[in-house]
Design an enzyme around this catalytic site. Structure first.
Site, PDB file in Angstrom:
ATOM      1  N   ARG A  62     -10.600 -11.378   1.640  1.00 42.00           N
ATOM      2  CA  ARG A  62     -11.492 -12.502   1.197  1.00 42.00           C
ATOM      3  C   ARG A  62     -10.989 -13.932   1.257  1.00 42.00           C
ATOM      4  O   ARG A  62     -11.485 -15.055   1.204  1.00 42.00           O
ATOM      5  CB  ARG A  62     -11.928 -11.959  -0.426  1.00 42.00           C
ATOM      6  CG  ARG A  62     -10.983 -11.868  -1.387  1.00 42.00           C
ATOM      7  CD  ARG A  62     -11.454 -11.188  -2.509  1.00 42.00           C
ATOM      8  NE  ARG A  62     -11.725  -9.788  -2.093  1.00 42.00           N
ATOM      9  CZ  ARG A  62     -12.061  -8.831  -3.133  1.00 42.00           C
ATOM     10  NH1 ARG A  62     -12.225  -9.085  -4.207  1.00 42.00           N
ATOM     11  NH2 ARG A  62     -12.071  -7.656  -2.603  1.00 42.00           N
ATOM     12  N   LYS A  82       0.976  -1.279   0.126  1.00 42.65           N
ATOM     13  CA  LYS A  82       0.158   0.098   0.000  1.00 42.65           C
ATOM     14  C   LYS A  82       0.651   1.220   0.008  1.00 42.65           C
ATOM     15  O   LYS A  82       1.949   1.288   0.617  1.00 42.65           O
ATOM     16  CB  LYS A  82      -0.919   0.064   1.202  1.00 42.65           C
ATOM     17  CG  LYS A  82      -1.995  -0.988   1.293  1.00 42.65           C
ATOM     18  CD  LYS A  82      -2.711  -0.980   2.637  1.00 42.65           C
ATOM     19  CE  LYS A  82      -3.930  -1.995   2.799  1.00 42.65           C
ATOM     20  NZ  LYS A  82      -5.063  -1.627   1.980  1.00 42.65           N
TER      21      LYS A  82
HETATM   22 ZN   LIG Z   1      -5.594  -5.509   2.134  1.00 42.21          ZN
END
Ligand SMILES: [Zn+2]
Length: 492
Positions: free
Chosen positions: A344, A270
């Site tokens: 997920r 990120k």
């Molecule tokens: Zn993530």
């Protein structure tokens, strides 16, 4: 600590008002005017309230009384049909001027409403008071010793309503918020696991931590892919069981939560701006835990299982990476597309385990996608279900609880975007369009056939300035909502 509540349907006398330093007062605003009833300080409060209401009828008057304690009062007038979100928001504003003083005692007076309306308003104010009084992590060396809120005095609401549910919900919400706000070095998977074990002992839950070795035996390859870069090998699925009676059956509610204690994004790292706050990526698990605690406090007669997917999404030489193919515990092969879609992956195997036990309902909570935030902002969370007949009740639970949700489609043709040339399914699409829907479609593959399922994408898990009566950025959204779904909409 949980404050004690003393309540009466009568209004306070002047002496009773003078004995308590902090007061919240609510009047009914109807077509015939403001209902002051026989409130002792009406004569000194009427004119200043009229002044602040001149510009905004929903304004709040904050003033001090000319008594020995210089009683600090917040006062507003409400229409009796105010919707829950607005009512809770106003309750939060009524509490805010008191919170800075950390009052040990708080007086609440509700004037001019029917008993039912008075209860509803009192419920909101009590919830706001408990939300404001909850202890949140604070490591400043000059952090003030907090005097806990010990006593609530409620006037104007019949004593038959004991507000046990509001108190239990507030406790569940406070737990969820506190855990979520803890810094990542103070809530590693190991620390989290120990904290939950202590909570389980105190609450009478059976607890089992399914660690990496056991997950390998269960061939939970999706979960294991995410944690393979964690040198600590501390990840795992926490399974908690609440059984209301010794002979309870197993078919009940299964709560599932995403518990990523820190999300670096993995090899698809990120950027700095998006990395901040990523210790909150375990909020779904904290909310599931908060709901379990609330249901336990209320001694509900429903067996509840709680499955928490606890891990860190690290970067390391062993990290899982795009184009890896892994196999989940139900045999589904997954082509990895983006390492930041780790939620997920850990939920896939957790949902397999949770739904294999054939519960009557699975609800999962996850800070899953940025696209849900894009779609709704942070004032609502997104919901998905494989039971289309539930839409109305899912929305109604949000309206009535004040924790609002909006449903998204879950049609099969969305799967085209997840078709893989090498595996059963892609983890996500490269394009990223409608990722909240694709994320839900992906998760649905891991819920056993015939098991009713609701997925909550917590876009409102963190909102600057808080949400409704919750004063902290971390909202703990989902406890009030789920309690409404279970107890009022009677989904089970
Ligand atoms: Zn993530």
């Amino acid at each position: 600590m949980i404050p004690t509540l003393k309540q009466t349907s009568r209004l306070p006398t002047r002496a009773q008002i003078d004995a308590v330093e902090h007061w919240v007062v609510v009047l009914r605003d109807s077509r015939t005017g403001l209902h002051w009833a026989k409130f002792p300080y009406a004569e000194v409060l009427e004119a200043p309230l009229a002044r602040v209401r001149k510009d905004a009828p929903d304004a709040i008057l904050t003033t001090d009384l000319a008594n020995a304690k210089a009683g600090h009062v917040t006062l507003t007038a409400l229409k009796s049909d105010i919707v829950a979100f607005d009512l809770l928001s106003r309750a939060g504003k009524l509490l805010a001027p008191h919170s800075g003083h950390k009052p040990a005692e708080l007086g609440i007076a509700v004037l001019g409403f029917s008993p039912r309306q008075a209860e509803r308003i009192a419920e909101a104010i009590i919830s706001a008071a408990l939300a404001a009084a909850a202890d949140m992590p604070d490591y400043r060396s000059r952090a003030k010793e907090r005097a806990p809120l010990e006593q609530l005095y409620l006037y104007g609401a019949a004593p038959r309503h004991r507000f046990a549910r509001s108190i239990a919900e507030s406790e569940g919400n406070a737990l969820a918020r506190e855990l979520t706000a803890l810094p990542p070095n103070e809530l590693t998977p190991t620390i989290y696991r120990k904290r939950i074990m202590t909570l389980a002992r105190e609450s009478g839950w059976q607890a089992e931590f399914i660690g990496i070795n056991q997950l390998q035996k269960k061939e939970a390859g999706a979960f294991l892919a995410v944690c393979q870069a964690s040198p600590e090998r501390d990840a795992g699925i926490m399974h908690l069981r609440y059984r209301p009676a010794a002979k309870s059956t197993d078919a009940g509610l299964a709560l599932v939560g995403k518990g990523i204690c820190y999300d670096t994004g993995g090899v698809n790292v990120k950027p700095a701006r998006y990395m901040l706050g990523m210790h909150e990526d375990m909020e779904g698990s904290a909310v599931a835990l908060g709901i379990l605690l609330t249901l336990t406090r209320l001694k509900v007669r429903l067996p509840v299982d709680c499955w928490l997917a606890i891990a860190t999404n690290h970067i390391g030489p062993g990290s899982y990476k795009p184009n890896d193919v892994v196999k989940a515990a139900n045999g589904t092969s997954i082509e990895v597309i983006h390492s930041d879609a780790e939620g997920r992956m850990v939920l896939a195997d957790t949902l397999v385990l949770a739904s294999r036990a054939k519960p009557r309902l699975v609800i999962d909570f996850a800070t899953l996608t940025g696209s849900c935030v894009q779609a709704l902002g942070k004032a609502y969370s997104g919901v998905f279900t494989n039971q289309p007949g539930w839409w109305k009740r899912l929305i109604q639970a949000g309206i009535d609880s004040g924790e609002r949700v909006w449903p998204f489609p879950l049609d099969e043709d969305y799967d085209q975007a997840l078709e893989s040339k090498i595996a059963d399914v892609k983890q996500c699409s490269e394009a990223g369009e409608a990722d909240h829907i694709l994320g839900a479609r992906f998760l649905g593959r891991f819920v056993e056939q015939g098991v009713p399922w609701i997925h909550v994408d917590l876009s409102s898990g963190n909102r600057k300035g808080g949400l409704a009566h919750i004063p902290t950025d971390t909202t703990g959204f989902g406890v009030r909502y789920t309690l409404n779904l279970l107890l009022d909409q009677k989904l089970l």
